[in-house]
Design a protein around this motif. Structure first.
Motif, mmCIF file in Angstrom:
data_model
loop_
_atom_site.group_PDB
_atom_site.id
_atom_site.type_symbol
_atom_site.label_atom_id
_atom_site.label_comp_id
_atom_site.label_asym_id
_atom_site.label_seq_id
_atom_site.Cartn_x
_atom_site.Cartn_y
_atom_site.Cartn_z
ATOM 1 N N PHE A 56 0.842 -1.193 0.000
ATOM 2 C CA PHE A 56 0.000 0.000 0.000
ATOM 3 C C PHE A 56 0.883 1.251 0.000
ATOM 4 O O PHE A 56 1.942 1.269 0.636
ATOM 5 N N LYS A 57 0.462 2.275 -0.714
ATOM 6 C CA LYS A 57 1.141 3.576 -0.726
ATOM 7 C C LYS A 57 0.554 4.394 0.419
ATOM 8 O O LYS A 57 -0.626 4.728 0.399
ATOM 9 N N LEU A 58 1.375 4.708 1.430
ATOM 10 C CA LEU A 58 0.889 5.310 2.666
ATOM 11 C C LEU A 58 1.517 6.664 2.937
ATOM 12 O O LEU A 58 2.674 6.902 2.590
ATOM 13 N N ASN A 59 0.751 7.531 3.596
ATOM 14 C CA ASN A 59 1.286 8.778 4.125
ATOM 15 C C ASN A 59 2.027 8.448 5.413
ATOM 16 O O ASN A 59 1.675 7.486 6.103
ATOM 17 N N PRO A 60 3.018 9.242 5.786
ATOM 18 C CA PRO A 60 3.706 8.992 7.058
ATOM 19 C C PRO A 60 2.715 9.093 8.229
ATOM 20 O O PRO A 60 1.805 9.920 8.211
ATOM 21 N N PRO A 61 2.892 8.259 9.254
ATOM 22 C CA PRO A 61 1.983 8.311 10.407
ATOM 23 C C PRO A 61 2.162 9.597 11.210
ATOM 24 O O PRO A 61 3.246 10.165 11.249
ATOM 25 N N ASP A 62 1.076 10.033 11.866
ATOM 26 C CA ASP A 62 1.144 11.215 12.736
ATOM 27 C C ASP A 62 1.667 10.796 14.111
ATOM 28 O O ASP A 62 2.101 9.657 14.298
ATOM 29 N N GLU A 63 1.614 11.689 15.079
ATOM 30 C CA GLU A 63 2.168 11.407 16.408
ATOM 31 C C GLU A 63 1.467 10.261 17.127
ATOM 32 O O GLU A 63 2.043 9.620 17.998
ATOM 33 N N ASP A 64 0.214 9.971 16.773
ATOM 34 C CA ASP A 64 -0.496 8.826 17.364
ATOM 35 C C ASP A 64 -0.345 7.561 16.529
ATOM 36 O O ASP A 64 -0.912 6.527 16.855
ATOM 37 N N GLY A 65 0.385 7.663 15.427
ATOM 38 C CA GLY A 65 0.581 6.500 14.563
ATOM 39 C C GLY A 65 -0.486 6.343 13.502
ATOM 40 O O GLY A 65 -0.441 5.411 12.713
ATOM 41 N N GLU A 66 -1.456 7.246 13.474
ATOM 42 C CA GLU A 66 -2.519 7.139 12.485
ATOM 43 C C GLU A 66 -1.993 7.601 11.128
ATOM 44 O O GLU A 66 -1.186 8.519 11.037
ATOM 45 N N PHE A 67 -2.443 6.937 10.080
ATOM 46 C CA PHE A 67 -1.937 7.190 8.741
ATOM 47 C C PHE A 67 -3.063 7.069 7.717
ATOM 48 O O PHE A 67 -4.159 6.628 8.040
#
Length: 93
Positions: A56-67
């Motif tokens: 999967f092509k993913l955006n980098p996760p945020d501070e909570d790990g959500e992506f």
């Protein structure tokens, strides 16, 4: 049934979902994020790594790990079987 109507883009379903959203049961992920944010972040990281390995092509996760997805490819989107399998593997109770 509401999810079926939401997927069919029924405008009445959106109003019903909005009015009843706070009455829906809390998911395991929501409860874990609320009660044990460290474990939630670990599980998010596992999900992210699994989804990356699955292609999967993913955006980098945020501070909570959500992506999120940066691109929908042949593997599908968040509703695809591969993505759901990664989520289930990461968030096993």
């Amino acid at each position: 049934m509401i999810y079926k109507y939401l997927s069919e883009k029924d405008p009445k379903a959106k109003r019903v979902e909005a009015a009843c959203h706070n009455k829906f049961p809390e998911t395991f992920e929501e409860r874990q994020k609320r009660t044990d944010n460290t474990a939630f972040r670990d599980n998010q990281r596992q999900w992210y790594q699994c989804a990356q390995k699955a292609g999967f092509k993913l955006n980098p996760p945020d501070e909570d790990g959500e992506f999120g997805l940066s691109e929908i490819g042949p593997q599908g989107d968040f509703g695809s079987e591969k993505m759901e399998n990664c989520r289930k593997e990461a968030f096993r109770e």
